[in-house]
Design a protein around this motif. Sequence first.
Motif, PDB file in Angstrom:
ATOM      1  N   UNK B  19       0.839  -1.208   0.000  1.00  0.00           N
ATOM      2  CA  UNK B  19       0.000   0.000   0.000  1.00  0.00           C
ATOM      3  C   UNK B  19       0.873   1.258   0.000  1.00  0.00           C
ATOM      4  N   UNK B  20       1.960   1.187   0.755  1.00  0.00           N
ATOM      5  CA  UNK B  20       2.896   2.322   0.768  1.00  0.00           C
ATOM      6  C   UNK B  20       3.449   2.547  -0.640  1.00  0.00           C
ATOM      7  N   UNK B  21       3.813   1.458  -1.276  1.00  0.00           N
ATOM      8  CA  UNK B  21       4.381   1.558  -2.617  1.00  0.00           C
ATOM      9  C   UNK B  21       3.372   2.194  -3.577  1.00  0.00           C
ATOM     10  N   UNK B  22       2.120   1.714  -3.516  1.00  0.00           N
ATOM     11  CA  UNK B  22       1.074   2.261  -4.393  1.00  0.00           C
ATOM     12  C   UNK B  22       0.898   3.756  -4.140  1.00  0.00           C
ATOM     13  N   UNK B  23       0.994   4.113  -2.872  1.00  0.00           N
ATOM     14  CA  UNK B  23       0.794   5.516  -2.513  1.00  0.00           C
ATOM     15  C   UNK B  23       1.904   6.405  -3.071  1.00  0.00           C
ATOM     16  N   UNK B  24       3.134   5.900  -3.053  1.00  0.00           N
ATOM     17  CA  UNK B  24       4.244   6.677  -3.608  1.00  0.00           C
ATOM     18  C   UNK B  24       3.984   6.967  -5.093  1.00  0.00           C
ATOM     19  N   UNK B  26       1.026   6.986  -6.643  1.00  0.00           N
ATOM     20  CA  UNK B  26      -0.127   7.871  -6.814  1.00  0.00           C
ATOM     21  C   UNK B  26       0.201   9.311  -6.419  1.00  0.00           C
ATOM     22  N   UNK B  27       1.153   9.452  -5.481  1.00  0.00           N
ATOM     23  CA  UNK B  27       1.606  10.799  -5.107  1.00  0.00           C
ATOM     24  C   UNK B  27       2.696  11.321  -6.024  1.00  0.00           C
ATOM     25  N   UNK B  28       3.028  10.529  -7.038  1.00  0.00           N
ATOM     26  CA  UNK B  28       4.049  10.909  -8.042  1.00  0.00           C
ATOM     27  C   UNK B  28       5.422  11.096  -7.418  1.00  0.00           C
ATOM     28  N   UNK B  29       5.669  10.352  -6.335  1.00  0.00           N
ATOM     29  CA  UNK B  29       7.021  10.390  -5.742  1.00  0.00           C
ATOM     30  C   UNK B  29       7.837   9.286  -6.398  1.00  0.00           C
ATOM     31  N   UNK B  30       8.112   9.482  -7.718  1.00  0.00           N
ATOM     32  CA  UNK B  30       8.697   8.414  -8.532  1.00  0.00           C
ATOM     33  C   UNK B  30      10.103   8.025  -8.069  1.00  0.00           C
ATOM     34  N   UNK B  31      10.887   9.011  -7.664  1.00  0.00           N
ATOM     35  CA  UNK B  31      12.258   8.680  -7.244  1.00  0.00           C
ATOM     36  C   UNK B  31      12.245   7.860  -5.957  1.00  0.00           C
ATOM     37  N   UNK B  32      11.317   8.214  -5.044  1.00  0.00           N
ATOM     38  CA  UNK B  32      11.197   7.422  -3.815  1.00  0.00           C
ATOM     39  C   UNK B  32      10.750   6.002  -4.155  1.00  0.00           C
ATOM     40  N   UNK B  33       9.889   5.916  -5.163  1.00  0.00           N
ATOM     41  CA  UNK B  33       9.430   4.595  -5.584  1.00  0.00           C
ATOM     42  C   UNK B  33      10.600   3.764  -6.106  1.00  0.00           C
ATOM     43  N   UNK B  34      11.482   4.387  -6.889  1.00  0.00           N
ATOM     44  CA  UNK B  34      12.650   3.661  -7.427  1.00  0.00           C
ATOM     45  C   UNK B  34      13.489   3.041  -6.310  1.00  0.00           C
ATOM     46  N   UNK B  35      13.525   3.733  -5.162  1.00  0.00           N
ATOM     47  CA  UNK B  35      14.318   3.216  -4.043  1.00  0.00           C
ATOM     48  C   UNK B  35      13.780   1.887  -3.521  1.00  0.00           C
ATOM     49  N   UNK B  36      12.541   1.589  -3.834  1.00  0.00           N
ATOM     50  CA  UNK B  36      11.962   0.318  -3.369  1.00  0.00           C
ATOM     51  C   UNK B  36      12.296  -0.842  -4.312  1.00  0.00           C
ATOM     52  N   UNK B  37      12.984  -0.534  -5.407  1.00  0.00           N
ATOM     53  CA  UNK B  37      13.285  -1.572  -6.392  1.00  0.00           C
ATOM     54  C   UNK B  37      14.716  -2.069  -6.203  1.00  0.00           C
ATOM     55  N   UNK B  38      14.869  -3.402  -6.177  1.00  0.00           N
ATOM     56  CA  UNK B  38      16.205  -3.980  -6.028  1.00  0.00           C
ATOM     57  C   UNK B  38      17.033  -3.704  -7.276  1.00  0.00           C
ATOM     58  N   UNK B  39      18.346  -3.671  -7.109  1.00  0.00           N
ATOM     59  CA  UNK B  39      19.231  -3.389  -8.255  1.00  0.00           C
ATOM     60  C   UNK B  39      19.101  -4.448  -9.346  1.00  0.00           C
ATOM     61  N   UNK B  40      18.779  -5.677  -8.959  1.00  0.00           N
ATOM     62  CA  UNK B  40      18.665  -6.756  -9.951  1.00  0.00           C
ATOM     63  C   UNK B  40      17.196  -7.023 -10.319  1.00  0.00           C
TER      64      UNK B  40
END
Lengths: 442, 179
Positions: B19-24, B26-40
Amino acid sequence: MHTMIDAERGIISREIFVSPHCYREELEKLFTRAWLFIGHESQIPDPGDFFVSRMGEESVILCRDAQGAVHVFLNSCRHRGMKVCRYEQGNTSLFVCPYHSWSYTTDGRLQGVPLYRALYEGTLNREEWSLIEVPKLALYHGTVWASWDPQAPDFLDYMGDAREHLDHVVDCRDGRPGGAEVIGVHKWVFPSNWKFAAENFLGDTYHNPSHRSVDMIGMGPSGQRGASSRRDNEYAGGQRFWVGFPQGHGLTGALMPADTDYVSTYLHHPIVDEYFRHCFHERKRRLGEKARILPLVGTFFPNASYHGRQPRGICVWHPHGPTETEGWRFFLVDADAPAEVKDVLRRYYMRYSGPAGMTEQDDMENWLYATAASKGTIARRYPLNYQMSMGAYQTNDPIPGDVSLQITDQTPRNYYRVYRSYLESAPWDVLIGCPSMRAAAE
Amino acid sequence: MMRSLAWYQLREEIEDFLYLEADLLDQRRFKDWLDLLAEDLIYFMPMRRNVKFGQHAERENTKQGEGISWFDEDKWTLGKRVEQILTGVHYAEEPLSRVTHMVSNVRLLDVRPSVEDAQEVTAGCRFLVYQNRIEYENFTFVGRRTDELRRVGTSWQIARREIILEQNVLLAKNLSIFF
């Protein structure tokens, strides 16, 4: 129609992009006659293989019969019209209609009619009720094309001098004829008239500013930034040309200097770079002078567009309503390319092309709102402007066709001149060239 | 997996993360969203085909790692997509779309090495993504997701995401948003 398309003055009515009447006329008079792209033989390698395609608005089956011959059939049962095939692709020995179970063999013949003896004996001649087959079919270097008009000229006459450019798209990167394979087909619908898409690919490089964002971020083969990064700057040093043909085709590419050398590409992938280096030299050896041409984009009249090199594929803009298009993009690679080359290419194709592609998303936005903003009563009173580079072209110099060495609306002016001839039901000699010029040549 | 207290706590933790991820997004916090993605990261959305009964497992979806799909990407590419939106001249997302991600039916499909010491979780969910654009453009994307999540400190990262969109011909002009 001649009041809507004044190709000579470069003025074209918006009606042809929004009017249901024009759309109906296109379906009746253009898509029933022109040669249309159907698919690729790599999609149907074995007997019984089929791929469901489209011609205009209508579903057709591209199929290889039990003897290996290729056919294109209208996807509609002769009995009550039901689609006989609702799978996209596969292998079968029969197309069995779900409605009353009439069945057809892969060469189109009506084979099974339930209760034939009791209900139809003496009346129904099965020979006369085969699937409806296109009267004109052409296989060319792996690609499959068809026309519904028995009087249509042969495919090669229809392609004219644009054929050489088709070769550059569908032949192997090292110049061997054919040898490509389709690695996937995107299908999507978008609310735009189909001609905005077809016309864009005629060589409208004037619209490059709308793709500025991809040049800023760098997502090309080597991930570099800058104006030419989308294709690793491989056209640098070449003479860009825009060319139109009497049959309506139009395209842009570059004529490279005779001593031009290979430009490195896919810099993070040495195997891919090495593959293209090998292909560059091999192509030069095979094609000689013709290898100087590097294709970029083009449209074979009326709706088969291509990207000639990066990302390589054929995109068909199917009419789907006056203001709606169904895009089908067939992605191509050399069938015998190394696995790593294919893998890197497919990844590049996906990030560039289609509705998920970083470059083409911006195109869809343009075409949608160009259509939407042309629907209005007031908007339709004001035609669109196609006056760029008026008269700035020469014929058959330095390559065949009407050639411009600067960005031009000559190719769309020519395209819509031919389009108008179809809607006026002109005879074929008019549709594929200028009769007076031909007479003079003879 | 046994429905222990730890299991329920873990499921709630995973739900919260999704839900946190979805919220990021929807709030257009795209860079913060990228931080949730693993490098691989593997981010995959197949195309869906109409195939004969019995062939679904083998042929319905295009495959990750071969041929063409809607998305078969890594973190570098998703980073480029974010960067592109942030240029302000990516016209397919300029002006920005209005997007809401609904996530539901969250299930723990696999937990490794154990529920009590969960380091990796395979979670299934359903999504309903609503996109509204400019004035009249409306798109609804509905489907299923399978996420491989990896514990990083007190939070999680997405290592693999498979997005199964319930459409054959894509009924949207673009896929210019994230799933």
